[in-house]
Scaffold this motif. Structure first.
Motif, PDB file in Angstrom:
ATOM      1  N   ILE A  55     130.005  87.322  50.280  1.00  0.00           N
ATOM      2  CA  ILE A  55     130.831  86.192  49.862  1.00  0.00           C
ATOM      3  C   ILE A  55     130.692  85.984  48.355  1.00  0.00           C
ATOM      4  N   THR A  56     131.595  85.177  47.782  1.00  0.00           N
ATOM      5  CA  THR A  56     131.524  84.899  46.348  1.00  0.00           C
ATOM      6  C   THR A  56     130.605  83.694  46.112  1.00  0.00           C
ATOM      7  N   LEU A  57     130.237  83.487  44.850  1.00  0.00           N
ATOM      8  CA  LEU A  57     129.399  82.337  44.503  1.00  0.00           C
ATOM      9  C   LEU A  57     130.155  81.035  44.776  1.00  0.00           C
TER      10      LEU A  57
ATOM     11  N   LEU B 225     130.155  84.599  35.192  1.00  0.00           N
ATOM     12  CA  LEU B 225     129.766  83.513  34.274  1.00  0.00           C
ATOM     13  C   LEU B 225     128.426  82.867  34.622  1.00  0.00           C
ATOM     14  N   PHE B 226     128.129  82.799  35.908  1.00  0.00           N
ATOM     15  CA  PHE B 226     126.934  82.069  36.316  1.00  0.00           C
ATOM     16  C   PHE B 226     125.863  83.007  36.851  1.00  0.00           C
ATOM     17  N   ARG B 227     124.629  82.756  36.434  1.00  0.00           N
ATOM     18  CA  ARG B 227     123.500  83.447  37.036  1.00  0.00           C
ATOM     19  C   ARG B 227     122.784  82.425  37.899  1.00  0.00           C
ATOM     20  N   ARG B 228     122.340  82.850  39.057  1.00  0.00           N
ATOM     21  CA  ARG B 228     121.754  81.904  39.993  1.00  0.00           C
ATOM     22  C   ARG B 228     120.256  82.129  40.128  1.00  0.00           C
ATOM     23  N   ASP B 229     119.518  81.027  40.175  1.00  0.00           N
ATOM     24  CA  ASP B 229     118.089  81.106  40.441  1.00  0.00           C
ATOM     25  C   ASP B 229     117.782  80.034  41.487  1.00  0.00           C
ATOM     26  N   GLY B 230     117.838  80.417  42.751  1.00  0.00           N
ATOM     27  CA  GLY B 230     117.649  79.453  43.837  1.00  0.00           C
ATOM     28  C   GLY B 230     118.779  78.443  43.838  1.00  0.00           C
ATOM     29  N   ALA B 231     118.445  77.179  43.598  1.00  0.00           N
ATOM     30  CA  ALA B 231     119.473  76.126  43.590  1.00  0.00           C
ATOM     31  C   ALA B 231     120.024  75.902  42.186  1.00  0.00           C
ATOM     32  N   ASP B 232     119.399  76.524  41.182  1.00  0.00           N
ATOM     33  CA  ASP B 232     119.837  76.307  39.800  1.00  0.00           C
ATOM     34  C   ASP B 232     120.816  77.384  39.338  1.00  0.00           C
ATOM     35  N   LEU B 233     121.662  76.984  38.406  1.00  0.00           N
ATOM     36  CA  LEU B 233     122.617  77.918  37.813  1.00  0.00           C
ATOM     37  C   LEU B 233     122.381  77.968  36.304  1.00  0.00           C
ATOM     38  N   LEU B 234     122.606  79.149  35.728  1.00  0.00           N
ATOM     39  CA  LEU B 234     122.508  79.285  34.279  1.00  0.00           C
ATOM     40  C   LEU B 234     123.806  79.883  33.758  1.00  0.00           C
ATOM     41  N   MET B 235     124.343  79.274  32.703  1.00  0.00           N
ATOM     42  CA  MET B 235     125.547  79.820  32.093  1.00  0.00           C
ATOM     43  C   MET B 235     125.416  79.763  30.578  1.00  0.00           C
ATOM     44  N   GLU B 236     126.303  80.494  29.897  1.00  0.00           N
ATOM     45  CA  GLU B 236     126.314  80.462  28.444  1.00  0.00           C
ATOM     46  C   GLU B 236     127.608  79.818  27.964  1.00  0.00           C
ATOM     47  N   ALA B 237     127.512  79.090  26.851  1.00  0.00           N
ATOM     48  CA  ALA B 237     128.704  78.512  26.231  1.00  0.00           C
ATOM     49  C   ALA B 237     128.556  78.679  24.722  1.00  0.00           C
TER      50      ALA B 237
ATOM     51  N   PRO C 261     122.477  88.683  76.951  1.00  0.00           N
ATOM     52  CA  PRO C 261     122.697  89.500  75.759  1.00  0.00           C
ATOM     53  C   PRO C 261     121.891  88.985  74.574  1.00  0.00           C
ATOM     54  N   GLY C 262     121.596  89.879  73.635  1.00  0.00           N
ATOM     55  CA  GLY C 262     120.804  89.502  72.463  1.00  0.00           C
ATOM     56  C   GLY C 262     121.620  88.694  71.466  1.00  0.00           C
ATOM     57  N   ASP C 263     120.976  88.291  70.365  1.00  0.00           N
ATOM     58  CA  ASP C 263     121.650  87.491  69.347  1.00  0.00           C
ATOM     59  C   ASP C 263     122.158  88.390  68.225  1.00  0.00           C
ATOM     60  N   LEU C 264     123.177  87.893  67.552  1.00  0.00           N
ATOM     61  CA  LEU C 264     123.698  88.592  66.387  1.00  0.00           C
ATOM     62  C   LEU C 264     123.233  87.843  65.140  1.00  0.00           C
ATOM     63  N   TYR C 265     122.648  88.576  64.209  1.00  0.00           N
ATOM     64  CA  TYR C 265     122.229  87.965  62.948  1.00  0.00           C
ATOM     65  C   TYR C 265     123.187  88.384  61.842  1.00  0.00           C
ATOM     66  N   VAL C 266     123.767  87.393  61.172  1.00  0.00           N
ATOM     67  CA  VAL C 266     124.632  87.673  60.037  1.00  0.00           C
ATOM     68  C   VAL C 266     123.818  87.409  58.771  1.00  0.00           C
ATOM     69  N   VAL C 267     123.687  88.440  57.940  1.00  0.00           N
ATOM     70  CA  VAL C 267     122.909  88.311  56.709  1.00  0.00           C
ATOM     71  C   VAL C 267     123.883  88.180  55.540  1.00  0.00           C
ATOM     72  N   ILE C 268     123.708  87.111  54.763  1.00  0.00           N
ATOM     73  CA  ILE C 268     124.638  86.789  53.679  1.00  0.00           C
ATOM     74  C   ILE C 268     124.261  87.553  52.403  1.00  0.00           C
ATOM     75  N   ASP C 269     125.295  88.061  51.736  1.00  0.00           N
ATOM     76  CA  ASP C 269     125.103  88.687  50.431  1.00  0.00           C
ATOM     77  C   ASP C 269     126.057  87.998  49.446  1.00  0.00           C
ATOM     78  N   VAL C 270     125.495  87.236  48.504  1.00  0.00           N
ATOM     79  CA  VAL C 270     126.335  86.527  47.529  1.00  0.00           C
ATOM     80  C   VAL C 270     126.546  87.434  46.321  1.00  0.00           C
ATOM     81  N   ARG C 271     127.809  87.732  46.048  1.00  0.00           N
ATOM     82  CA  ARG C 271     128.156  88.626  44.946  1.00  0.00           C
ATOM     83  C   ARG C 271     127.752  88.033  43.588  1.00  0.00           C
ATOM     84  N   ASP C 272     127.451  88.887  42.628  1.00  0.00           N
ATOM     85  CA  ASP C 272     127.150  88.422  41.272  1.00  0.00           C
ATOM     86  C   ASP C 272     128.401  87.800  40.660  1.00  0.00           C
ATOM     87  N   HIS C 273     128.185  86.772  39.838  1.00  0.00           N
ATOM     88  CA  HIS C 273     129.294  86.060  39.211  1.00  0.00           C
ATOM     89  C   HIS C 273     129.343  86.413  37.722  1.00  0.00           C
TER      90      HIS C 273
END
Ligand SMILES: [Zn+2]
Ligand SMILES: [Zn+2]
Length: 249
Positions: A7-9, A142-154, A128-140
């Motif tokens: 998914i996207t950011l 403008l924004f770099r992510r560190d946990g709940a924080d975002l870093l951007m440049e202006a 039947p067993g469970d299905l696990y969906v593992v999320i992959d967040v694409r790089d953005h």
């Protein structure tokens, strides 16, 4: 069973509903999961129904006898007479199904969502067993992510850096203003509290804005004249940026 979803950011920020196609394992109707044609199961011809096989090995004059489970019937003593043509004797058919996946806001790369009962079918009689969906967040870009924080440049202009002012930036949820104090150095980082990624409920991380100094690549003649005038002024000051260069000469 596990499946990856990218998914996207922006989607991670607001939460998103995704329709995913997952393999689905169904017990074969034709053989009721036995793997035998028309459900006809017979005594295993390999082990005679014992479920075990004796293997004899000779080493010199000694004979070794080992007993292990029968490979044909996997120890059950019963085997399909003829393999079920619908499932090739596996007792299970693989189809696909669509699931509307509700991805909550705030997920990160590696977040796992569990869908109960959507996994592989086990031995007869077990759920039947469970299905696990593992999320992959694409790089953005403008924004770099560190946990709940975002870093951007202006970018800030030289007058704003020197005199102070306000810079408007585009966050993931609209615009925000960064207050720039006078004499701000390039690469200074400012924190916008609560403008980062959502965590839980209304809680959010912070947005960090790193200010780069913008050097114009095109100047009007008026701007050139003003900058030359500024350079002259600084040249007359004992501690101006050009004074050190002059002393060296
Ligand atoms: Zn079958
Ligand atoms: Zn057998």
């Amino acid at each position: 069973m596990r499946m990856d979803v990218e998914i996207t950011l922006e989607e991670a920020f607001s939460g998103v509903r995704k329709r995913i196609t997952v393999p689905k394992f169904e017990r074969c109707d034709a053989c009721h999961g036995t793997g035998a044609k028309e459900g006809k199961v017979v005594t295993c011809p390999d082990c005679g129904g014992a479920g075990q096989m004796r293997r004899t090995q000779s080493r010199g004059f000694a004979q070794f006898v080992s007993v292990g489970p029968c490979t044909r019937c996997r120890g059950t003593g019963r085997a399909p007479g003829t393999s079920c043509p619908e499932c090739d004797g596996r007792g299970v058919n693989q189809r696909t199904s669509q699931i509307d996946l509700e991805i909550p806001k705030g997920v990160d790369t590696g977040s796992r969502l569990r869908i109960a009962g959507a996994g592989e079918i086990g031995p007869p009689g077990t759920p039947p067993g469970d299905l696990y969906v593992v999320i992959d967040v694409r790089d953005h870009p403008l924004f770099r992510r560190d946990g709940a924080d975002l870093l951007m440049e202006a970018e800030m202009s030289y007058p704003t850096a020197a005199l102070g002012g306000e810079i408007e930036i585009s966050s993931l949820d609209g615009t925000a203003k960064v207050k720039v104090p006078p004499a701000t150095q390039p690469d200074a980082v400012f924190r916008l509290k609560g403008r980062g990624m959502p965590v839980r409920g209304d809680l959010r991380g912070d947005l960090y804005v790193r200010l780069k100094l913008k050097v114009p690549d095109k100047l009007s003649s008026e701007e050139k004249n003003l900058l030359k005038r500024l350079a002259e002024l600084e040249g007359h000051q004992a501690n101006g940026p050009f004074s050190k260069l002059k002393k060296k000469r």
